[in-house]
Design a protein around this motif. Structure first.
Motif, mmCIF file in Angstrom:
data_model
loop_
_atom_site.group_PDB
_atom_site.id
_atom_site.type_symbol
_atom_site.label_atom_id
_atom_site.label_comp_id
_atom_site.label_asym_id
_atom_site.label_seq_id
_atom_site.Cartn_x
_atom_site.Cartn_y
_atom_site.Cartn_z
ATOM 1 N N ASP A 108 0.831 -1.224 0.000
ATOM 2 C CA ASP A 108 0.000 0.000 0.000
ATOM 3 C C ASP A 108 0.861 1.268 0.000
ATOM 4 O O ASP A 108 0.612 2.198 0.782
ATOM 5 C CB ASP A 108 -0.931 0.034 1.236
ATOM 6 C CG ASP A 108 -1.859 -1.172 1.313
ATOM 7 O OD1 ASP A 108 -1.988 -1.890 0.294
ATOM 8 O OD2 ASP A 108 -2.448 -1.392 2.380
ATOM 9 N N ILE A 109 1.884 1.304 -0.842
ATOM 10 C CA ILE A 109 2.819 2.435 -0.763
ATOM 11 C C ILE A 109 2.795 3.358 -1.976
ATOM 12 O O ILE A 109 3.282 4.482 -1.901
ATOM 13 C CB ILE A 109 4.273 1.968 -0.540
ATOM 14 C CG1 ILE A 109 4.655 0.891 -1.562
ATOM 15 C CG2 ILE A 109 4.460 1.485 0.882
ATOM 16 C CD1 ILE A 109 6.109 0.459 -1.460
ATOM 17 N N TYR A 110 2.235 2.924 -3.113
ATOM 18 C CA TYR A 110 2.236 3.794 -4.295
ATOM 19 C C TYR A 110 0.824 4.291 -4.590
ATOM 20 O O TYR A 110 -0.163 3.563 -4.449
ATOM 21 C CB TYR A 110 2.779 3.056 -5.516
ATOM 22 C CG TYR A 110 4.216 2.627 -5.349
ATOM 23 C CD1 TYR A 110 5.237 3.568 -5.295
ATOM 24 C CD2 TYR A 110 4.539 1.266 -5.248
ATOM 25 C CE1 TYR A 110 6.558 3.174 -5.127
ATOM 26 C CE2 TYR A 110 5.855 0.867 -5.081
ATOM 27 C CZ TYR A 110 6.861 1.821 -5.020
ATOM 28 O OH TYR A 110 8.162 1.431 -4.850
ATOM 29 N N ASP A 111 0.759 5.525 -5.066
ATOM 30 C CA ASP A 111 -0.523 6.079 -5.509
ATOM 31 C C ASP A 111 -0.813 5.683 -6.950
ATOM 32 O O ASP A 111 -1.969 5.534 -7.336
ATOM 33 C CB ASP A 111 -0.484 7.612 -5.413
ATOM 34 C CG ASP A 111 -0.249 8.083 -3.997
ATOM 35 O OD1 ASP A 111 -1.197 7.997 -3.195
ATOM 36 O OD2 ASP A 111 0.891 8.491 -3.686
ATOM 37 N N VAL A 112 0.261 5.579 -7.729
ATOM 38 C CA VAL A 112 0.112 5.257 -9.150
ATOM 39 C C VAL A 112 1.207 4.272 -9.540
ATOM 40 O O VAL A 112 2.382 4.460 -9.199
ATOM 41 C CB VAL A 112 0.253 6.529 -10.036
ATOM 42 C CG1 VAL A 112 0.262 6.161 -11.521
ATOM 43 C CG2 VAL A 112 -0.878 7.525 -9.749
ATOM 44 N N VAL A 113 0.811 3.211 -10.246
ATOM 45 C CA VAL A 113 1.789 2.348 -10.915
ATOM 46 C C VAL A 113 1.595 2.538 -12.409
ATOM 47 O O VAL A 113 0.470 2.466 -12.916
ATOM 48 C CB VAL A 113 1.628 0.870 -10.519
ATOM 49 C CG1 VAL A 113 2.606 0.000 -11.302
ATOM 50 C CG2 VAL A 113 1.841 0.693 -9.024
ATOM 51 N N LEU A 136 0.076 -1.056 -4.500
ATOM 52 C CA LEU A 136 -0.768 0.138 -4.658
ATOM 53 C C LEU A 136 -1.543 0.406 -3.377
ATOM 54 O O LEU A 136 -1.998 -0.522 -2.710
ATOM 55 C CB LEU A 136 -1.784 -0.065 -5.780
ATOM 56 C CG LEU A 136 -1.455 0.412 -7.185
ATOM 57 C CD1 LEU A 136 -2.603 0.055 -8.124
ATOM 58 C CD2 LEU A 136 -1.184 1.907 -7.248
ATOM 59 N N LYS A 137 -1.731 1.686 -3.072
ATOM 60 C CA LYS A 137 -2.657 2.043 -1.994
ATOM 61 C C LYS A 137 -4.093 1.744 -2.437
ATOM 62 O O LYS A 137 -4.384 1.808 -3.635
ATOM 63 C CB LYS A 137 -2.543 3.539 -1.694
ATOM 64 C CG LYS A 137 -1.177 3.987 -1.214
ATOM 65 C CD LYS A 137 -1.161 5.503 -0.997
ATOM 66 C CE LYS A 137 0.254 5.975 -0.679
ATOM 67 N NZ LYS A 137 0.354 7.462 -0.631
ATOM 68 N N PRO A 138 -5.010 1.456 -1.529
ATOM 69 C CA PRO A 138 -6.428 1.317 -1.930
ATOM 70 C C PRO A 138 -6.882 2.593 -2.637
ATOM 71 O O PRO A 138 -6.559 3.702 -2.193
ATOM 72 C CB PRO A 138 -7.153 1.130 -0.594
ATOM 73 C CG PRO A 138 -6.103 0.562 0.319
ATOM 74 C CD PRO A 138 -4.810 1.204 -0.093
ATOM 75 N N GLY A 139 -7.559 2.446 -3.750
ATOM 76 C CA GLY A 139 -7.961 3.602 -4.554
ATOM 77 C C GLY A 139 -6.890 4.067 -5.514
ATOM 78 O O GLY A 139 -7.128 4.959 -6.326
ATOM 79 N N GLY A 140 -5.699 3.463 -5.422
ATOM 80 C CA GLY A 140 -4.603 3.832 -6.325
ATOM 81 C C GLY A 140 -4.850 3.325 -7.737
ATOM 82 O O GLY A 140 -5.675 2.439 -7.961
ATOM 83 N N THR A 141 -4.124 3.902 -8.687
ATOM 84 C CA THR A 141 -4.390 3.663 -10.111
ATOM 85 C C THR A 141 -3.225 2.965 -10.795
ATOM 86 O O THR A 141 -2.063 3.328 -10.601
ATOM 87 C CB THR A 141 -4.639 5.011 -10.821
ATOM 88 O OG1 THR A 141 -5.629 5.746 -10.109
ATOM 89 C CG2 THR A 141 -5.111 4.794 -12.249
ATOM 90 N N PHE A 142 -3.566 1.988 -11.602
ATOM 91 C CA PHE A 142 -2.594 1.263 -12.425
ATOM 92 C C PHE A 142 -2.876 1.648 -13.876
ATOM 93 O O PHE A 142 -3.948 1.353 -14.404
ATOM 94 C CB PHE A 142 -2.796 -0.235 -12.199
ATOM 95 C CG PHE A 142 -1.862 -1.158 -12.934
ATOM 96 C CD1 PHE A 142 -0.616 -0.746 -13.382
ATOM 97 C CD2 PHE A 142 -2.237 -2.489 -13.165
ATOM 98 C CE1 PHE A 142 0.245 -1.626 -14.048
ATOM 99 C CE2 PHE A 142 -1.385 -3.372 -13.826
ATOM 100 C CZ PHE A 142 -0.147 -2.934 -14.262
#
Lengths: 246, 246
Positions: A108-113, A136-142
């Motif tokens: 849960d450490i990146y906002d965007v991958v 990815l953080k919850p709600g984060g975007t790939f």
């Protein structure tokens, strides 16, 4: 182990001469649509899978991203990326995405991958997508682009001209036969992994992503004219996807 | 106005002789996967868009659905559907899906909207998808199959055999050029509307659906052997999608 075709001298020389290598993101025709899938990066922490020369990482920082970890298998590309970068908040790392453990970075450490035209080289993509979900953080975007499955499928990926009509068509076969494809693009024997559109979508759904953006890039009439891309309307080259961690 | 090819005598006679017309759902090879996208229908209210001979409507009732409204443009097909049905909880209705107002039925009234191989005939699909969103209950499911965009795209939709290798391939062209296609399938001059995969997905996303199922149907080795479907692995025929109203 993924083929490190970017460390092949001929391939690397020819790749380095492409518009997208010289002009960075502005030399990549699909970039405006891929960018439209990204949130405002101000203050965000990013991971870039297959960073190449680091154009995206530097652009992301220039638009306010807090940090970018940028992974690349090719030492040639990484060396050039590092030579072009003067920014301690961009961390370059050499790794094979088919065998990396992203979750060693944490959970849960990146906002965007982000990943541009790298995932279609991976045999082990299902494991990577699970890892992306983890980091990815919850709600984060790939957000990623790949060579379109219609582009990677054929046993002989070259246009054919119909002798009667003079029309060009793409000789699609083997669409449902996933796996290794060997093509001669810039160098001989470039290895890719073909997957269907359904496989990409289902890998994401099964890993707990929600699809929020989907684009089979094609050029505007002006771009087609400028670059002589008349064949691009016959079959897609790039598939762009945005997915959110639920 | 949508072409009512099913009211063409030659087309209707030939269509009536297909496995899927004689044996219903069990004669449709993609049915098991499409069915897997459906929830348990016990007590649910359904809408069937392009119901044909009513096989789905009767099956749905036999598995416990509370009611089915079944819409079809072809009077030929509706007459046969009605002759095969003895169930007042199935309401047949003749309508052109390109010009119908589903919301006259009400809002938030169906648990499931189903459509088998009908939507690729519609010029006005964006409006229909909006209407489906309106008549579905929140959390309701839209399950449909269409002819796959790879199948509908080509200007000449017939396999080509490569003279050198003897391999069959699908002459894909015009993929990005959406709109009318005229093919000779069962009868001459059958009109369809080609759309890209991206267009189908984006119509759903923009209407407020979440994609939950996506399948480019292909046969098992046993099915391929039994039916002589060796070419089906070269390119997909059917696209099956399940989407939930958010």
């Amino acid at each position: 182990m993924t083929q490190t075709i970017y460390d092949n001298a001929k391939f690397f020389a020819e790749y380095s001469a492409l518009d997208r290598s010289i002009n960075g993101l502005d030399g990549a025709p699909e970039w405006p649509r891929l960018r439209s899938f990204l949130p405002d990066l101000q203050g965000l922490d990013l991971l870039d899978l297959g960073c190449g020369f680091g154009w995206f990482a530097r652009w992301a920082r220039s638009t306010g991203a807090n940090s970018v970890r940028a992974i690349e298998i090719s030492q040639n590309m990484l060396s050039r990326a590092q030579a072009m970068t003067n920014d301690t908040n961009i961390i370059y790392e050499q790794a094979d995405l088919d065998n990396t453990k992203l979750s060693e970075h944490g959970r849960d450490i990146y906002d965007v991958v982000f990943s541009s035209l790298a995932l279609h080289y991976l045999a082990n993509l299902p494991a990577l997508i699970q890892q992306v979900q983890t980091v990815l953080k919850p709600g984060g975007t790939f957000v990623f682009s790949i060579e379109h499955p219609i582009y990677t499928a054929p046993s002989r990926a070259e246009f054919v001209t119909d002798v009667e009509t003079g029309r060009d068509y793409w000789p699609l076969d083997s669409y449902q036969k996933e796996g290794l494809r060997v093509t001669d693009w810039l160098a001989e024997g470039v290895q890719k992994q073909h997957r269907t559109v359904a496989s990409y979508i289902n890998l994401l759904l099964q890993a707990g992503f929600q699809i929020v953006g989907f684009d089979e890039w094609y050029p505007t009439p002006e771009e087609a004219e400028k670059h002589g891309w008349h064949r691009v309307l016959e079959r897609p080259i790039f598939l762009l996807i945005s997915a959110v961690k639920k």
